[in-house]
Each structure stands twice: as C-alpha cells, then as structure tokens.
Write an enzyme that holds these catalytic residues in place. Structure first.
Site, PDB file in Angstrom:
ATOM      1  N   THR A 204       0.825  -1.230   0.000  1.00 51.02           N
ATOM      2  CA  THR A 204       0.000   0.000   0.000  1.00 51.02           C
ATOM      3  C   THR A 204       0.852   1.270   0.000  1.00 51.02           C
ATOM      4  OG1 THR A 204      -0.273   0.066   2.414  1.00 51.02           O
ATOM      5  CG2 THR A 204      -1.943  -1.150   1.150  1.00 51.02           C
ATOM      6  N   MET A 271      -2.381   5.732  -0.474  1.00 49.49           N
ATOM      7  CA  MET A 271      -3.810   5.418  -0.449  1.00 49.49           C
ATOM      8  C   MET A 271      -4.029   3.939  -0.122  1.00 49.49           C
ATOM      9  SD  MET A 271      -5.793   7.874  -0.575  1.00 49.49           S
ATOM     10  CE  MET A 271      -5.580   9.653  -0.700  1.00 49.49           C
ATOM     11  N   HIS A 272      -3.725   3.619   1.143  1.00 51.19           N
ATOM     12  CA  HIS A 272      -3.826   2.235   1.624  1.00 51.19           C
ATOM     13  C   HIS A 272      -5.248   1.666   1.446  1.00 51.19           C
ATOM     14  CE1 HIS A 272      -0.166   3.365   3.940  1.00 51.19           C
ATOM     15  NE2 HIS A 272      -0.832   4.443   4.276  1.00 51.19           N
ATOM     16  N   ASP A 273      -6.218   2.369   2.010  1.00 52.71           N
ATOM     17  CA  ASP A 273      -7.574   1.801   2.092  1.00 52.71           C
ATOM     18  C   ASP A 273      -8.294   1.718   0.745  1.00 52.71           C
ATOM     19  OD1 ASP A 273      -6.989   1.648   4.762  1.00 52.71           O
ATOM     20  OD2 ASP A 273      -8.229   3.345   5.356  1.00 52.71           O
TER      21      ASP A 273
END
Ligand code: BDR
Ligand code: CA
Length: 347
Positions: A204, A271-273
């Site tokens: 991520t 922008m992990h999620d």
C-alpha cells in the site's frame, strides 16, 4: 448497470480517515459494489467521529439508505490511540463536510456483521480498513463467522517493510493488536481461495496519490477551475472546485499530502484503504502469496508487529493471502475513471 453484472455484497468496517474516505467513494462509484452496511471503529479518530464522517460522505453523495452502525469505541485491551495529526482534527483533513442529518443505526456493529453473514452465508465480503476490534468482538459472539463470510479483505500489517507507527508496526494493527491476533487465528484452516486477503504497507505504500491524480479526477468530473494543489500553496489554501465531491476530496487529500511531506515522504499520499477496496471488488488486481500470519503481542519493542511465515517453518496451515505485487497505475486509472464519473453524476 447491465443486468448481467454480478454484484459484490460488502460490509465495510472503517475508521474514516482520509484514505478510508476515498475507499468509500470508490465503492459508491463502483456499480458492482453492493454496500450492505458500514460499521465504525475507533482508530484514526474516535468512533463517534468516524460515524459522523461516514454519514456525511454518504449524504453528500445521495446514499441515504446505507446503514451506518457504531462499533467499538476502544480496543479490547489497550488504551485507544488516535492520529489527528495524520488525518486532521475530524479525520477528513481540511475538508468541512456538511453535517449529516441522518441518525446512526440502532444496532451495534457486531450485530450488523453477524446478521449479514448469517443471512447470506458464504457470500458477503468483509472489508476492514481500520483496527480489527469490531470483527474480533463479532467472532467472539459468533465463532462461525470466518466460515460464514465469503471472504475477508484487510488493510493492515507490514511484513518485509518498515512500520508506519513504530519501527515494526502498521497503524491498524498497532491500535488493537489483540483483536488482530483473534482475527488471524480465527481465519485459520480455510481453503486458499477463501483465506483473508491482506493488503499491508509493503504494497500500500506503493499506492502514491499525487497532485496530478486530483487534477485528473477534477477533469473527469468536469469540475472547474483546474484543480491544482501544490506544496508551495499558502497553508490556508482550499479548493474552489465547482464539483462538491472533488472540492471536499481535494481538501481532505491536501492535508494527507502535507502530512506525508512533513514525514519526508514527498508531496503525495499513500492510499492504503482505497487499494484494499479495489482488491475487495477485484482480487486479480493484486498478486498474492499464501503465508501464516501471526501478531506479536509480548514484544517489548515489537508489540503489534505482523509476522509472516512464508516457508511453513511453524508447521501451521496458511491463514492469509498476502498481496505482494500490483500495478499502481492501473489502480489509479480505476480511481480516476470511477470516482471522476461518480463525482460528475453526484455534482
Ligand atoms: C492505515 O492506517 C490509517 O491511518 C489509514 O486509514 C490506513 O487504514 C495505514 O497504516
Ligand atoms: Ca483506515
């Protein structure tokens, strides 16, 4: 949406959060996503603020019928830590969303999880982009939950990669490591195609949103004027975008980019999620490798570290499919296409 499109029923468990916000927008923008409910956990900001943020995004986008349920307000054992310095005083950066008018669900998050998987056994995809507290509590109440769920997708952990909270821990796991261990233990013994998919920092942190992505989103949304955010902008600079979704998203992401810059990571935002949300809809976006995942609870320096046994040294069956590679450019193409068109429709 075509009649033949098969939809993906989803429960989102979130700690919204700037990147959780874009994950929610991505799912609202994706015709194949059927958002059954959103459950809120404490993490980036307290759970009640998470709930307000979710309701506010939904209302802004005209999603008035998605249940939003409050969940755990503290981790199961250790005290709560929140991170307003990363996500802003309200968890949505510099954005100031209109206050929501709709009420929270009367149900607790755990009831929402359990009821959803019992109603549609084997079908529901659970996407957790915050600490795993609600899911761990739900598993305590319904030990069959891992077998009733279609598949779990988790944003959390870091393996062959530095942590972002301590040298070895990732935020979502660090907030509630005891819950994370309950979850990974409970999902042991599932066939490979149903093992939890883990999107850790290793992948991520390669999902770097840059100012040009925001500019492209604004173009796709037909928002005016051109949306240009830059590190040399004055601190009080805010978006003037004609499109409300773009305006609020830009102000939220600006804060996240400022935070990353202050951490010497550049004027960009991990922008992990949203990446985990894209994987939940289409696992083929990632290359996965099975492993046994466990969580360190006793380490004096490493509590909350996720450890992957890639080679079967522990002699235990794999309990996770870890995403080890992806194509970030393809991910951002999807974000721009989907969220841009969605923002244009919503206005
Ligand atoms: C995770 O921590 C949170 O701050 C983000 O929303 C993301 O879910 C990344 O470590
Ligand atoms: Ca999150």
């Amino acid at each position: 949406m075509g009649d033949t499109l098969s939809r993906v029923p989803l429960i989102l468990d979130v700690d919204t959060g700037i990147d959780d916000s874009l994950a929610l927008l991505y799912l609202m923008a994706s015709p194949e996503a059927e958002i059954l409910a959103i459950t809120c956990t404490a993490g980036n900001v307290p759970a009640h603020q998470v709930a307000i943020n979710n309701l506010a995004w939904l209302e802004l986008c005209g999603y008035d019928d998605v249940e939003v349920a409050l969940g755990a307000e503290v981790p199961i054992i250790q005290p709560l830590m929140t991170t307003e310095e990363t996500h802003g005083p309200q968890g949505i950066g510099h954005a100031e969303l209109p206050a929501p008018t709709r009420a929270l669900s009367a149900r607790h998050a755990t009831e929402v999880w359990i009821d959803a998987v019992r109603r549609r056994p084997g079908e529901v995809i659970g996407l957790v982009t915050g600490p795993l507290t609600n899911l761990a509590l739900a598993i305590k109440l319904e030990p069959e939950l891992p077998r009733l769920l279609g598949r779990l997708v988790v944003m959390g952990g870091s393996f062959n990669h530095a942590g972002n909270t301590t040298p070895t821990t990732e935020w979502n796991i660090a907030v509630d490591p005891d819950s994370a261990k309950i979850v990974f233990d409970a999902f042991s013994g599932l066939p490979e195609e149903r093992m939890p998919i883990v999107c850790a920092l290793d992948v991520t942190e390669r999902i770097e949103m840059k100012p040009e992505h925001i500019a492209e989103l604004a173009v796709a949304a037909e928002s005016e004027p051109a949306e240009i955010i830059a590190p040399e902008d004055p601190p009080e600079q805010r978006s003037q975008a004609s499109n409300r979704v773009i305006r609020h998203l830009s102000d939220a992401v600006r804060f996240y980019m400022e935070f990353h810059l202050a951490q010497d990571q550049g004027f960009l935002a991990h922008m992990h999620d949203p990446f985990a949300a894209a994987i939940a809809l289409d696992p083929s976006l990632g290359v996965m490798r099975p492993a046994v995942v466990d969580v360190e609870l006793a380490g004096t320096l490493t509590r909350g570290q996720t450890v992957a046994d890639w080679r079967g040294m522990w002699g235990r069956p794999a309990n996770a499919a870890i995403v080890v590679d992806t194509d970030p450019a393809e991910f951002f193409r999807r974000v721009v296409d989907r969220v841009g068109a969605f923002a244009r429709r919503v206005g």
